[in-house]
Scaffold this active site. Sequence first.
Site, PDB file in Angstrom:
ATOM      1  N   SER A 144       6.008   0.633  -2.603  1.00  0.00           N
ATOM      2  CA  SER A 144       5.118  -0.017  -2.272  1.00  0.00           C
ATOM      3  C   SER A 144       3.987  -0.316  -3.517  1.00  0.00           C
ATOM      4  CB  SER A 144       4.092   0.814  -1.131  1.00  0.00           C
ATOM      5  OG  SER A 144       2.960  -0.537  -1.254  1.00  0.00           O
ATOM      6  N   TYR A 157      -0.620   7.189   2.884  1.00  0.00           N
ATOM      7  CA  TYR A 157       0.478   6.907   2.254  1.00  0.00           C
ATOM      8  C   TYR A 157       0.972   6.778   0.897  1.00  0.00           C
ATOM      9  CZ  TYR A 157       2.736   1.890   2.918  1.00  0.00           C
ATOM     10  OH  TYR A 157       4.005   1.435   2.869  1.00  0.00           O
TER      11      TYR A 157
END
Length: 264
Positions: A144, A157
């Site tokens: 990501s 995350y």
Amino acid sequence: MSDSLRDKVVVITGASSGIGHSIALESAGRGATVVLIARRKDELDHLAAEAHELSGAPAYAFVTDMGESDAIDATFKNIIKVTNHIDYLVNCAGFGKFGNFVEMDRREITAMFQVNVLGLMYFTRLIGRVMMDQKAGQIINFGSIAGKIPTVKSAAYSASKAAVIQFSNVLRLELKPFGVKVMTVNPGPVYTNFFNIADKTGHYVENIQGYMLDPDDVSWQVVHYFGSNKRELNIPISLAVYAKLYNLFPSIGDKLSIKYASRK
């Protein structure tokens, strides 16, 4: 539609929704045999039927929790029973939760790493051995942009995705002598169910509309690079450029991140 993936086997985790779902249909539309992995049986069965209709090739569905090593083992054994080769592995499974790190439940942090990192690594280890024996194959891991650009309320995350990126970088070097390629896909925010879990308030989605990606556009780009030597796919371009500039000017990057990219 084309037959560019005819007789190719594409294994996809996190296939029941979002980007994984779109990649499954994009691959099937090009003639691939798809192996679909996720937790939700009804969604997987429906997707398998749709994929088979598109490709005319087999489509297999295996209900699996990617946070459970025993479940991963069982699914791998089932995959080997239905196919004698694997051409592409696309690791899409993962989830995130936003919140100030010191206030987060440690069980949520553990679960994120169990699925996003450890499950991905363990499954990749099993499939990677098959590809090494074949002397061919490609592994596509979803990291990501969050693993490259820090934003508040995403410490756990972002750390999980940074781990995926660096894991992929090292794996690429280890598998290269065997003819196996590794690509990391680092998207910015995407219109998927991800934010239904990560951001229940909806505030973050409202604030980043200009950067949101369509999962079908992401999937087309990913499948387009099947078989290529591309190391990383960072999208959208604006955030990819920002990530590079952040490495060059981290102090300025921190200020910009707090002002523009941390509106959670």
